[in-house]
Design a protein around this motif. Structure first.
Motif, short mmCIF file in Angstrom:
data_model
loop_
_atom_site.label_atom_id
_atom_site.label_comp_id
_atom_site.label_asym_id
_atom_site.label_seq_id
_atom_site.Cartn_x
_atom_site.Cartn_y
_atom_site.Cartn_z
N SER A 11 -6.57 -7.96 6.91
CA SER A 11 -5.92 -6.60 6.99
C SER A 11 -6.87 -5.61 6.22
CB SER A 11 -4.50 -6.64 6.23
OG SER A 11 -4.80 -6.81 5.01
N HIS A 12 -7.72 -5.98 5.40
CA HIS A 12 -8.57 -4.93 4.81
C HIS A 12 -10.09 -5.77 4.90
CE1 HIS A 12 -5.91 -2.43 2.93
NE2 HIS A 12 -5.10 -3.64 2.74
N ARG A 58 -13.01 -5.47 2.19
CA ARG A 58 -12.96 -6.08 0.96
C ARG A 58 -13.65 -6.89 0.59
NH1 ARG A 58 -11.59 -4.37 -4.26
NH2 ARG A 58 -12.06 -6.49 -5.34
N LEU A 105 -2.35 -2.70 -3.81
CA LEU A 105 -1.96 -3.00 -2.23
C LEU A 105 -0.65 -3.18 -2.41
CD1 LEU A 105 -4.50 -5.46 -1.26
CD2 LEU A 105 -4.48 -3.29 -0.47
N GLU A 129 -4.66 2.16 -1.82
CA GLU A 129 -6.13 2.02 -1.56
C GLU A 129 -6.90 1.86 -2.80
OE1 GLU A 129 -7.57 0.49 1.00
OE2 GLU A 129 -6.15 0.39 2.24
#
Length: 230
Positions: free
Chosen positions: A183-184, A187, A224, A229
């Motif tokens: 989802s990120h 990261r 999160l 963020e």
């Protein structure tokens, strides 16, 4: 005088022993658990006994046994006559895991200084592996290596009770790590930088820097959970 000759008689080689499979319930358990951890079975997916029995090649009885074990572990919720619902990762679960990790890993970082050469070498190896996995786009494998990186620091303290406690978080960490990386996706680059910084602090013997970096690295999960963020 008679000469006696002894000939070696070639005996037929025995066929290799068949590989013994794990019990049926264990195979179903492993199949479903791995599917949940690597997101083949995402949160909200309804699994039926019939589908799982066919996928693993077993009867429904061991499927029920395996699903009961997974429900106890908090990965699924059983609904009679309907199936098993894969539970999504909740904000509360993230919060609880982050709090526990910070308690254990800050303590472990303090005990890891001065870091023995074997620990530094192992962390360097894991960081290189994670970089290669990230470059190849294998986020599930990168999440496993991420978990191993932190586990090595915890184990280096020599406290078996803390190590076992930390190992109990393994599946939750992996599941969260894979979900977050998908989802990120940006990261992973930050994770690699932060792992490099933690490694450098341990290498230089800077206890307070190592503890602070570990705290910051883990705490971002809680942001999160609040939909923020970092």
């Amino acid at each position: 005088m008679r000469t006696c000759c002894i000939y070696a008689v070639a005996m037929p080689s025995a066929p290799p022993a068949p590989v013994k499979q794990p019990p049926a319930a264990d195979r179903v358990y492993t199949h479903v658990k791995q599917g949940v951890l690597d997101r083949r079975y995402e949160g909200g997916t309804l699994l039926t006994e019939g589908e799982l029995a066919e996928a693993v090649g077993v009867s429904r009885t061991p499927v029920r046994e395996a699903l009961l074990r997974l429900e106890v572990e908090g990965l699924i919720k059983l609904y009679p006559k309907k199936g098993a619902l894969v539970l999504p990762v909740s904000a509360q679960e993230i919060k609880d895991v982050v709090e526990t990790r910070i308690l254990v890993e800050e303590h472990a970082a303090r005990k890891a200084v001065p870091a023995p050469p074997g620990l530094i070498e192992r962390l360097e190896e894991l960081l290189d592996r994670q970089k290669a996995q990230a470059a190849a786009g294998d986020l599930a494998a990168a999440a496993v290596t991420d978990r191993c990186f932190h586990a090595e620091i915890v184990r280096s303290g020599g406290n078996e009770i803390l190590s076992r406690l930390y190992d109990q978080l393994r599946d939750r960490q992996l599941r969260m790590g894979v979900a977050i990386m998908y989802s990120h996706p940006d990261r992973i680059a930050k994770t690699l930088v932060e792992h490099e910084e933690i490694l450098q602090a341990l290498r230089s013997g800077d206890t307070e820097a190592a503890v602070g970096l570990v705290h910051r690295h883990i705490d971002w999960f809680s942001h999160l959970a609040r939909g923020e963020e970092r």
